[in-house]
Every structure is written in structure tokens, then in C-alpha cells.
Write an enzyme that holds these catalytic residues in place. Sequence first.
Site, PDB file in Angstrom:
ATOM      1  CB  ALA A  45       7.041  -9.762  28.616  1.00  0.00           C
ATOM      2  CD  GLN A  51       5.920 -13.643  35.422  1.00  0.00           C
ATOM      3  OE1 GLN A  51       5.213 -14.599  35.126  1.00  0.00           O
ATOM      4  NE2 GLN A  51       6.864 -13.720  36.344  1.00  0.00           N
ATOM      5  CB  SER A  52       6.324 -14.511  27.720  1.00  0.00           C
ATOM      6  OG  SER A  52       5.760 -15.171  26.598  1.00  0.00           O
ATOM      7  CG  ASN A  53       0.593 -16.105  30.085  1.00  0.00           C
ATOM      8  OD1 ASN A  53       0.816 -16.576  31.196  1.00  0.00           O
ATOM      9  ND2 ASN A  53      -0.044 -14.951  29.917  1.00  0.00           N
ATOM     10  CB  ALA A  77       8.181 -17.595  27.019  1.00  0.00           C
TER      11      ALA A  77
END
Length: 337
Positions: free
Chosen positions: A80, A82-84, A86
Site C-alpha cells: 500500500a 503507506q506501507s511500513n 516498503a
Amino acid sequence: MAESVAVPAPGEHVRLGSWPTPVEPAPRLAEAIGLDRDALWIKRDDLGGLGGGGNKVRKLEWTVGAAVAAGADTLVTTGAPQSNHARLTAAAGARLGLRVVLVLRGHAGESRSGNIALDGLFGARVHWAGDVDQRRLAEITDGAVERLRQDGARPALIPFGGSNAVGAYGYVRAGMELLDQVPELDLVVVALGSGATMAGLVVSLGAERVLGVHTGALADPGRVVAGLATEVGRTGITTARLRVRDDQVGAGYGHLTESAAEALELAARTEGIVLDPIYTGRAMAGLIAAVRGGAIDRGTRTVFLHTGGLPGLFGHPAAVERAELGLDAYPSGGSEG
Ligand SMILES: *Cc1c(COP(=O)(O)O)cnc(C)c1O
């Protein structure tokens, strides 16, 4: 009582975090949610050292370890906006001198705050995939890997959320670390996203001592967790044995639920601990609901696993707006009225 687990390490490992993470008692929060004052601890996996911290660091130590061992020079992953995961993959690449390509759902410029700003700071290349479903996102990511290969790079695909059996092993070890710190624990409460964090804990602590709070990231979280735990090497973990609460999803994964917003406020105002709106806020709301509903009684020695996510708070406009409401509680007597 715990059956000891002897799960072989899944391969090479790179150190990315600072371990062990601390465990802190949380007596004021315990009291506020209806547990005995001495029955609640917070395991601070939000303080994992790399890139702003969070649970993805433990998984990346193994998935990136495997990638490096295989000769990769580029890490590719997906998620997503806001992927932590990533963001922490970007940080891991920076730490190790590897290129990072992130294939994220959404469109360039929709939002650039929170985790996305950090992706840029860590020097990751972001490929926007548009408004696509999980399957299409995976196809686009495979395409990106293939193109990198054609261009002469040696890409390694790190799975969505870092959740495969290799990544889950990081949380097998975390469960053992936690048992050394709180040997008498009865229960660990954790946000359930892509599944490997809960799966790893179930392997080292047993299904009955792990409560996962579903965040809406997966269609069938119990099946994924049971599958990963089995793949890691613990037999006898079936969907029916897992403890999963699915009352905190609300209107979906990205949505700020009222109970999560209240959980954020409560943790912040009793312990000075910041939770995030998507994962840890829901996990805490699930714990609160479980205590209030009688599923957990007040003496249960409970460890709340803080899995991080602070940048996601700043990437979530509704959560920031809600937090700012606190400023209105005590209007300043300032000059501008
Ligand atoms: C990804 C994430 C989780 C969920 O972990 P999974 O292993 O994906 O289930 C929980 N909390 C935060 C802050 C996360 O970023």
C-alpha cells in the site's frame, strides 16, 4: 510448559536491527483498560533500530539475508502507499548498498507524506501501480522484476509485507526473545496484517498464547497464518486453533475506526506511547474489546507487541486531524483569540 521449538534457521541472516528490544510495564494503561496494574507489558518492536523501526525489520533480516546470499543487487517489494514494510525495505537497501524498487498501489502525487516521504529519503525508486487489486499488483511487481533482469540487474523479490516462511522466522526468534524477558506471560496481542508476525509467534509460543487482531489486509488471515506456521515447521497449527479477532476492521484496511482512534488516545495519554491508526491502534482496540467482553480476564499476563508504524500516523490525514482535536481541549489564552 511451552514445548520447545527447534525450527532450523531458513538460511542466511543480515543484522539490521538492535536486539533484544525492550519490554516495558504499562500499569496506567492496564488500569485504564481493565487489566490488573501489573498484568500488562509492551514489547517495543517499534524500537527496532533501522529506518524508524517496526516489525518488518525482523522479517527483513531473513528475507534480505536470503537475497544477498543469492547475489542480489536490487530489492523489489510491493504494498500500500503507506506501507511500513516498503519503507523499511528501502532503509535496508540503503544500509546494505542495494538498489530498491517499490511497486506501490495508488498514483504519484496522491499523498507524499508519512512513509512515502521516507521512501524518498532512503533513495528508493517508486513505481506507482494505480488502483489495482492484490493480484494485479503482484503481476505488475513481477513485470518490474523481469524488466530489471533484462536491464542486467540482479533483482530479488521480497514478498508483500515480508510475509513468507523465511520472514516469519524473524518472529519465531522474537517469540523466544520475549519468553526470556517475560517467562510468565499468558498472552501476546499483535496486529495481524500480512500474517508472518503472528505466524512466527505461534510457532514459538503456541497458538493459545497469541491473539491476532485482523486489520483487513488479507481476505482470509487465519488460513494464511496457519499456512505460514506450518511451512516454518510447526505441525498441528490449524485455523481452528488460532485466536483471531476480526471485530476491528471497520470500513476496511485504510479507514480510521472510532475504537482505534480511542485506543491511540488512551495509549498516548496513559503511557506516552504512540500507536498507529492501521495496525497497532486496531490491535490495542482489539485487546480493549477482549478485556471488556470478558474474553481476557484481568489477571491475564498480557504482552502487547508494539509493531511500529509511527510514520503511517503522519501519512493518515484523518488520524492526524483526530490527534489535533486534543489541542482544542485546553484553548490557549493567547492573543489571537
Ligand atoms: C505490517 C505491520 C503489522 C502486521 O504484521 P504482519 O506480519 O504483516 O501481519 C503490524 N504493525 C505494523 C506497524 C505493521 O507495519
